[in-house]
Design a protein around this motif. Structure first.
Motif, PDB file in Angstrom:
ATOM      1  N   LEU A   1       0.826  -1.209   0.000  1.00 50.13           N
ATOM      2  CA  LEU A   1       0.000   0.000   0.000  1.00 50.13           C
ATOM      3  C   LEU A   1       0.864   1.264   0.000  1.00 50.13           C
ATOM      4  N   VAL A   2       1.982   1.226   0.704  1.00 52.96           N
ATOM      5  CA  VAL A   2       2.916   2.360   0.703  1.00 52.96           C
ATOM      6  C   VAL A   2       3.560   2.493  -0.674  1.00 52.96           C
ATOM      7  N   ARG A   3       3.940   1.375  -1.274  1.00 54.64           N
ATOM      8  CA  ARG A   3       4.547   1.388  -2.611  1.00 54.64           C
ATOM      9  C   ARG A   3       3.589   2.000  -3.639  1.00 54.64           C
ATOM     10  N   ALA A   4       2.312   1.741  -3.483  1.00 53.32           N
ATOM     11  CA  ALA A   4       1.292   2.297  -4.381  1.00 53.32           C
ATOM     12  C   ALA A   4       0.940   3.737  -4.015  1.00 53.32           C
ATOM     13  N   GLU A   5       1.561   4.248  -2.953  1.00 57.16           N
ATOM     14  CA  GLU A   5       1.360   5.608  -2.452  1.00 57.16           C
ATOM     15  C   GLU A   5      -0.065   5.847  -1.959  1.00 57.16           C
ATOM     16  N   LEU A   6      -0.762   4.788  -1.564  1.00 49.94           N
ATOM     17  CA  LEU A   6      -2.101   4.911  -1.002  1.00 49.94           C
ATOM     18  C   LEU A   6      -2.067   5.075   0.511  1.00 49.94           C
ATOM     19  N   VAL A   7      -0.941   4.704   1.122  1.00 52.38           N
ATOM     20  CA  VAL A   7      -0.773   4.793   2.572  1.00 52.38           C
ATOM     21  C   VAL A   7       0.543   5.492   2.867  1.00 52.38           C
ATOM     22  N   GLU A   8       0.511   6.314   3.899  1.00 50.32           N
ATOM     23  CA  GLU A   8       1.712   7.030   4.344  1.00 50.32           C
ATOM     24  C   GLU A   8       2.040   6.583   5.766  1.00 50.32           C
ATOM     25  N   SER A   9       3.306   6.700   6.116  1.00 54.55           N
ATOM     26  CA  SER A   9       3.698   6.394   7.490  1.00 54.55           C
ATOM     27  C   SER A   9       4.391   7.610   8.081  1.00 54.55           C
ATOM     28  N   ARG A  10       4.274   7.730   9.383  1.00 53.91           N
ATOM     29  CA  ARG A  10       4.964   8.811  10.095  1.00 53.91           C
ATOM     30  C   ARG A  10       5.394   8.280  11.450  1.00 53.91           C
ATOM     31  N   ARG A  11       6.477   8.802  11.927  1.00 57.86           N
ATOM     32  CA  ARG A  11       7.007   8.386  13.224  1.00 57.86           C
ATOM     33  C   ARG A  11       6.692   9.466  14.244  1.00 57.86           C
ATOM     34  N   GLU A  12       6.162   9.029  15.377  1.00 62.30           N
ATOM     35  CA  GLU A  12       5.926   9.921  16.521  1.00 62.30           C
ATOM     36  C   GLU A  12       6.609   9.272  17.709  1.00 62.30           C
ATOM     37  N   GLY A  13       7.749   9.804  18.070  1.00 61.30           N
ATOM     38  CA  GLY A  13       8.534   9.196  19.138  1.00 61.30           C
ATOM     39  C   GLY A  13       8.989   7.816  18.700  1.00 61.30           C
TER      40      GLY A  13
END
Length: 115
Positions: free
Chosen positions: A56-68
């Motif tokens: 899903l990330v590769r297809a750019e449909l999902v993003e990830s973010r780091r919080e701590g």
């Protein structure tokens, strides 16, 4: 959006667990979920979820973010909107009869309202 991008995005969604994951992330909104929360909600083993999130990330449909020390995944709403606009672009443009207004893509509707 280019046709190739749409094919990648639709291909990523063409699997039951990925579609369920994506729909859950869309429902959650920008806040997103951690992988642990997704595992609990979807009852998917961690390695399987990791594989599906990668697609899903590769297809750019999902993003990830780091919080701590936590990683959150959320739907990429701009990409989702681009895919919907691509699929509905020129909807009913070749029709010989009046087309239902629900077919009108958001981008086209906004352009018409501005004129």
């Amino acid at each position: 959006m280019k046709a190739e991008d749409a094919i990648v995005a639709l291909g990523a969604l063409a699997q039951g667990s990925r579609l369920a994951t994506y729909r859950l992330l869309v429902k959650r909104g920008p806040q997103g979920y951690t992988p642990g929360e997704l595992i609990q909600k979807l009852d998917i083993p961690a390695p399987t979820l990791s594989f599906h999130l990668r697609e899903l990330v590769r297809a750019e449909l999902v993003e990830s973010r780091r919080e701590g020390r936590f990683l959150y995944y959320s739907a990429a709403f701009a990409r989702m909107r681009s895919l919907i606009d691509f699929l509905t672009d020129k909807c009913c443009s070749l029709s010989e009869v009046e087309c239902d207004s629900t077919c009108t893509p958001v981008a086209s509707a906004k352009r018409r309202q501005a004129s």
